[in-house]
Write an enzyme that holds these catalytic residues in place. Sequence first.
Site, short mmCIF file in Angstrom:
data_model
loop_
_atom_site.label_atom_id
_atom_site.label_comp_id
_atom_site.label_asym_id
_atom_site.label_seq_id
_atom_site.Cartn_x
_atom_site.Cartn_y
_atom_site.Cartn_z
N GLU A 179 5.35 -16.22 -12.61
CA GLU A 179 6.56 -15.93 -13.38
C GLU A 179 7.40 -14.85 -12.69
O GLU A 179 8.63 -14.93 -12.68
CB GLU A 179 6.21 -15.46 -14.80
CG GLU A 179 5.60 -16.53 -15.68
CD GLU A 179 4.08 -16.68 -15.55
OE1 GLU A 179 3.50 -17.35 -16.42
OE2 GLU A 179 3.50 -16.15 -14.59
N LYS A 190 0.70 -23.80 -7.95
CA LYS A 190 -0.43 -23.31 -7.16
C LYS A 190 -1.39 -24.48 -7.00
O LYS A 190 -1.94 -24.98 -7.98
CB LYS A 190 -1.12 -22.14 -7.86
CG LYS A 190 -2.29 -21.57 -7.07
CD LYS A 190 -3.01 -20.47 -7.83
CE LYS A 190 -2.17 -19.22 -7.82
NZ LYS A 190 -2.93 -18.03 -8.29
N TYR A 210 21.43 -25.90 1.65
CA TYR A 210 20.00 -25.93 1.28
C TYR A 210 19.12 -25.19 2.28
O TYR A 210 18.05 -24.74 1.93
CB TYR A 210 19.48 -27.33 0.99
CG TYR A 210 19.73 -28.39 2.03
CD1 TYR A 210 18.97 -28.46 3.18
CD2 TYR A 210 20.72 -29.33 1.83
CE1 TYR A 210 19.20 -29.45 4.12
CE2 TYR A 210 20.95 -30.33 2.77
CZ TYR A 210 20.18 -30.37 3.91
OH TYR A 210 20.41 -31.35 4.84
N GLU A 253 -7.36 -13.74 -4.41
CA GLU A 253 -6.21 -14.62 -4.21
C GLU A 253 -5.13 -13.93 -3.38
O GLU A 253 -4.48 -14.56 -2.54
CB GLU A 253 -5.60 -15.04 -5.55
CG GLU A 253 -6.48 -15.92 -6.39
CD GLU A 253 -5.84 -16.22 -7.73
OE1 GLU A 253 -5.30 -17.33 -7.86
OE2 GLU A 253 -5.87 -15.34 -8.62
#
Length: 121
Positions: A75, A101, A56, A24
């Site tokens: 996390e 994901k 933004y 990954e």
Amino acid sequence: MKSKGYVFLRGVRFYAFHGVMPQERKVGGEFLVDLRVGYPIEAAMQSDDVADTLNYAELYQLVKREMDIPSQLLEHVAGRITRQISEQFPQVSSIDLKITKVNPPMGADCDGAGVEYWLGT
């Protein structure tokens, strides 16, 4: 009466290299980020001046920088993003962050998996 408003980024797509599996972090994958940040909106409502808002575009650049740093855990990415927002924008009163994901390697037919984190007063 005290009020607050929000600036948000919805469904921002990133190709990034996060994951526990070495593959990954080597091949990467698609991620979606949703971010909603609370701040005192009154000044911008009155002034029509970008200096009085929570920009933004700047939030997007901050999120992009953190998404570009490979991590094993979402996390950890979420922690970095919220920490950077809190440090760079002291006027912020809340942060609601979701990182998804897309097509995670877990053998499930789903739209995604991820983390959601809320920080507020």
